[in-house]
Write a protein that holds these residues in place. Structure first.
Motif, PDB file in Angstrom:
ATOM      1  N   ILE A 140       0.827  -1.200   0.000  1.00  0.00           N
ATOM      2  CA  ILE A 140       0.000   0.000   0.000  1.00  0.00           C
ATOM      3  C   ILE A 140       0.864   1.255   0.000  1.00  0.00           C
ATOM      4  CG2 ILE A 140      -1.628   1.335   1.395  1.00  0.00           C
ATOM      5  CD1 ILE A 140      -2.877  -1.309   2.252  1.00  0.00           C
ATOM      6  N   LEU A 141       1.886   1.265   0.842  1.00  0.00           N
ATOM      7  CA  LEU A 141       2.764   2.436   0.901  1.00  0.00           C
ATOM      8  C   LEU A 141       3.533   2.634  -0.405  1.00  0.00           C
ATOM      9  CD1 LEU A 141       4.153   2.100   4.541  1.00  0.00           C
ATOM     10  CD2 LEU A 141       2.481   3.746   3.710  1.00  0.00           C
ATOM     11  N   GLN A 142       3.968   1.528  -1.022  1.00  0.00           N
ATOM     12  CA  GLN A 142       4.654   1.636  -2.311  1.00  0.00           C
ATOM     13  C   GLN A 142       3.717   2.181  -3.380  1.00  0.00           C
ATOM     14  OE1 GLN A 142       6.161  -2.316  -2.880  1.00  0.00           O
ATOM     15  NE2 GLN A 142       8.000  -1.966  -1.658  1.00  0.00           N
ATOM     16  N   ALA A 143       2.460   1.724  -3.367  1.00  0.00           N
ATOM     17  CA  ALA A 143       1.494   2.214  -4.349  1.00  0.00           C
ATOM     18  C   ALA A 143       1.190   3.697  -4.132  1.00  0.00           C
ATOM     19  CB  ALA A 143       0.208   1.388  -4.261  1.00  0.00           C
ATOM     20  N   LEU A 144       1.071   4.108  -2.876  1.00  0.00           N
ATOM     21  CA  LEU A 144       0.867   5.528  -2.588  1.00  0.00           C
ATOM     22  C   LEU A 144       2.040   6.369  -3.078  1.00  0.00           C
ATOM     23  CD1 LEU A 144      -0.626   5.395   1.028  1.00  0.00           C
ATOM     24  CD2 LEU A 144      -1.818   6.100  -1.054  1.00  0.00           C
ATOM     25  N   LYS A 145       3.263   5.836  -2.932  1.00  0.00           N
ATOM     26  CA  LYS A 145       4.443   6.548  -3.414  1.00  0.00           C
ATOM     27  C   LYS A 145       4.415   6.693  -4.928  1.00  0.00           C
ATOM     28  CE  LYS A 145       8.653   8.270  -3.378  1.00  0.00           C
ATOM     29  NZ  LYS A 145       8.922   9.631  -2.870  1.00  0.00           N
ATOM     30  N   GLU A 146       4.067   5.607  -5.639  1.00  0.00           N
ATOM     31  CA  GLU A 146       4.009   5.660  -7.106  1.00  0.00           C
ATOM     32  C   GLU A 146       2.920   6.608  -7.586  1.00  0.00           C
ATOM     33  OE1 GLU A 146       6.043   4.358  -9.315  1.00  0.00           O
ATOM     34  OE2 GLU A 146       7.287   3.613  -7.667  1.00  0.00           O
ATOM     35  N   ALA A 147       1.833   6.716  -6.815  1.00  0.00           N
ATOM     36  CA  ALA A 147       0.740   7.608  -7.195  1.00  0.00           C
ATOM     37  C   ALA A 147       1.043   9.062  -6.854  1.00  0.00           C
ATOM     38  CB  ALA A 147      -0.548   7.173  -6.496  1.00  0.00           C
ATOM     39  N   GLY A 148       2.145   9.305  -6.165  1.00  0.00           N
ATOM     40  CA  GLY A 148       2.513  10.665  -5.803  1.00  0.00           C
ATOM     41  C   GLY A 148       1.814  11.173  -4.561  1.00  0.00           C
ATOM     42  N   ALA A 149       1.133  10.278  -3.847  1.00  0.00           N
ATOM     43  CA  ALA A 149       0.399  10.701  -2.661  1.00  0.00           C
ATOM     44  C   ALA A 149       1.238  10.614  -1.397  1.00  0.00           C
ATOM     45  CB  ALA A 149      -0.862   9.838  -2.499  1.00  0.00           C
ATOM     46  N   LEU A 150       2.328   9.847  -1.424  1.00  0.00           N
ATOM     47  CA  LEU A 150       3.183   9.708  -0.255  1.00  0.00           C
ATOM     48  C   LEU A 150       4.434  10.538  -0.458  1.00  0.00           C
ATOM     49  CD1 LEU A 150       3.620   8.269   2.480  1.00  0.00           C
ATOM     50  CD2 LEU A 150       4.840   6.495   1.213  1.00  0.00           C
ATOM     51  N   ARG A 151       4.619  11.548   0.365  1.00  0.00           N
ATOM     52  CA  ARG A 151       5.769  12.432   0.247  1.00  0.00           C
ATOM     53  C   ARG A 151       6.849  11.965   1.231  1.00  0.00           C
ATOM     54  NH1 ARG A 151       4.331  16.991  -2.680  1.00  0.00           N
ATOM     55  NH2 ARG A 151       2.740  16.265  -4.162  1.00  0.00           N
ATOM     56  N   ALA A 152       7.546  10.925   0.830  1.00  0.00           N
ATOM     57  CA  ALA A 152       8.613  10.377   1.661  1.00  0.00           C
ATOM     58  C   ALA A 152       9.461   9.455   0.801  1.00  0.00           C
ATOM     59  CB  ALA A 152       8.047   9.621   2.859  1.00  0.00           C
ATOM     60  N   GLU A 153      10.687   9.264   1.227  1.00  0.00           N
ATOM     61  CA  GLU A 153      11.600   8.339   0.542  1.00  0.00           C
ATOM     62  C   GLU A 153      11.378   6.937   1.088  1.00  0.00           C
ATOM     63  OE1 GLU A 153      16.419   7.520   0.066  1.00  0.00           O
ATOM     64  OE2 GLU A 153      15.681   9.158   1.315  1.00  0.00           O
ATOM     65  N   LEU A 154      11.261   5.961   0.181  1.00  0.00           N
ATOM     66  CA  LEU A 154      11.093   4.574   0.580  1.00  0.00           C
ATOM     67  C   LEU A 154      12.464   3.901   0.558  1.00  0.00           C
ATOM     68  CD1 LEU A 154       7.868   3.517  -1.360  1.00  0.00           C
ATOM     69  CD2 LEU A 154       8.081   4.389   0.965  1.00  0.00           C
ATOM     70  N   VAL A 155      12.839   3.298   1.672  1.00  0.00           N
ATOM     71  CA  VAL A 155      14.130   2.627   1.798  1.00  0.00           C
ATOM     72  C   VAL A 155      13.880   1.177   2.199  1.00  0.00           C
ATOM     73  CG1 VAL A 155      16.370   2.581   2.963  1.00  0.00           C
ATOM     74  CG2 VAL A 155      15.241   4.772   2.488  1.00  0.00           C
ATOM     75  N   VAL A 156      14.415   0.239   1.436  1.00  0.00           N
ATOM     76  CA  VAL A 156      14.267  -1.187   1.723  1.00  0.00           C
ATOM     77  C   VAL A 156      15.603  -1.719   2.219  1.00  0.00           C
ATOM     78  CG1 VAL A 156      13.672  -3.457   0.798  1.00  0.00           C
ATOM     79  CG2 VAL A 156      12.504  -1.412  -0.063  1.00  0.00           C
ATOM     80  N   ILE A 157      15.586  -2.366   3.382  1.00  0.00           N
ATOM     81  CA  ILE A 157      16.816  -2.912   3.957  1.00  0.00           C
ATOM     82  C   ILE A 157      16.680  -4.412   4.118  1.00  0.00           C
ATOM     83  CG2 ILE A 157      17.395  -0.796   5.170  1.00  0.00           C
ATOM     84  CD1 ILE A 157      16.306  -2.009   7.711  1.00  0.00           C
TER      85      ILE A 157
END
Length: 371
Positions: A354-371
């Motif tokens: 869900i968070l990744q989809a929000l990021k792709e849609a431009g609705a999530l203003r944050a950097e996604l970091v996968v560790i």
């Protein structure tokens, strides 16, 4: 799923949320920077651990443990063939240590001893004299002493075995004596370079401002987002006092960047307070695939020739569960974001999607970091 129950479960089992207050807390300068020229150095050596209770290397002819023991005994005037000694009480090990800054010859440091052969345990062993070398090939310390192994293991006659923690790694407290010090550039020149542990132009500017407020104008200047140059006295005693004052200064750091951290192995999600979200609609649902297999026997006709054979019957069904459409409002509050995402009844694995989809849609203003 009850919305309240799902929210509590998700927050307990998955969410680790980091909150930063509106005004960031001041930190000591000591915790924000490293001093150029003040650093540790890694040392490494190869040695032998003796006195093991039959848990050493299972050596063969030409094995490096046998060669090492033969070479060591040769120094004492004892000549053996590489295949002669039975070395079940001896293990070849690597010995590592960190040489602290400003350490002087004669001081003692801890060493870590790790098996590099097939020894089953180092418990009860004694490390023989081992030279520790730096990256330049010079010997900086000599290690020797009795080992402390934190793990334990037990085996039965039937082959069953239980091991707690790691028994092939141990420590020798104060096991190495420093023989050579490492030159430092700390006492050279008229300046000291402070290197930020987390580069930031805002933090570099804050450090310069705080140092100049406390010690006078033009004492510090920012070289870039990761380095601050500070004028320091040449006298060594005064320089130590000067650094003591610097380390105690409190600086208000900049707020961290907006980030969402995914740990794909544990399913953990960490969200910072600066994460922002724009209005979006989230649809959440899932497919359930059911595969049921049964075994049966096919019998031939009594009048026909043939043999009985086993038959596997498979029943595959796909069911799409009822999904939900949930509106995520525009928010600047981390609690609002958490509440909105939990409103769709997301599981830990679904939350990442869900968070990744929000990021792709431009609705999530944050950097996604996968560790």
């Amino acid at each position: 799923m009850n919305r309240k129950t799902g929210r509590e479960s998700l927050l307990i089992t998955l969410f680790i949320v980091l909150f930063w207050t509106g005004s960031a807390q001041a930190e000591r300068l000591l915790d924000m920077v490293d001093v150029q020229g003040v650093r540790t150095n890694q040392l490494l050596g190869y040695g032998l651990v003796v006195g093991l209770d039959g848990t050493g290397d299972k050596t063969k002819k030409g094995h490096f443990t046998s060669q090492s023991l033969v070479n060591m005994l040769r120094e004492f005037g004892i000549t053996l063939n590489a295949s002669d000694p039975a070395l079940k009480n001896v293990a070849a090990v690597s010995v590592s240590a960190e040489l602290p800054p400003f350490v002087r010859p004669g001081q003692q440091i801890d060493v870590i001893v790790s098996s590099i052969g097939d020894a089953s345990s180092l418990k009860g062993g004694t490390l023989l004299m081992t030279p520790l070398k730096g990256i330049d090939g010079e010997i900086y310390a000599i290690a020797q002493g009795n080992m402390v192994v934190g793990g334990a293991s037990a085996a039965g006659a039937g082959g069953s075995k239980v091991t707690v923690n790691t028994v092939t790694v141990g420590r020798v407290p104060n096991g190495a004596t420093v023989e050579r010090s490492v030159p430092s550039s700390f006492n050279r020149g008229d300046e000291i370079v402070l290197t930020l542990k987390k580069p930031s132009f805002t933090n570099a500017r804050s450090i310069v401002r705080r140092v100049n407020e406390h010690l006078g104008p033009e004492v510090a200047k920012a070289w870039d987002g990761a380095s601050v140059i500070v004028k320091a006295p040449r006298d060594q005693g005064q320089r130590v006092t000067f650094m003591s004052v610097l380390e105690g200064l409190e600086v208000t750091p900049a707020q961290p960047p907006a980030r969402v951290i995914f740990n794909s192995r544990t399913g953990t999600v960490v969200m910072g307070q600066n994460v922002r979200v724009l209005p979006a609609a989230v649809s959440h649902g899932s497919l359930v695939v059911t595969i049921q297999e049964t075994n049966s026997v096919s019998q031939p006709n009594p009048l026909a020739s043939g043999t009985s054979v086993g038959v596997t019957n498979s029943n595959v069904a796909i069911e799409e569960q009822t999904g939900s459409l949930f509106y995520v409002p525009e928010s600047v509050s981390l609690q609002d974001i958490v509440t909105a995402i939990n409103g769709v009844g997301a599981s830990p694995s679904d939350l990442m999607s869900i968070l990744q989809a929000l990021k792709e849609a431009g609705a999530l203003r944050a950097e996604l970091v996968v560790i």
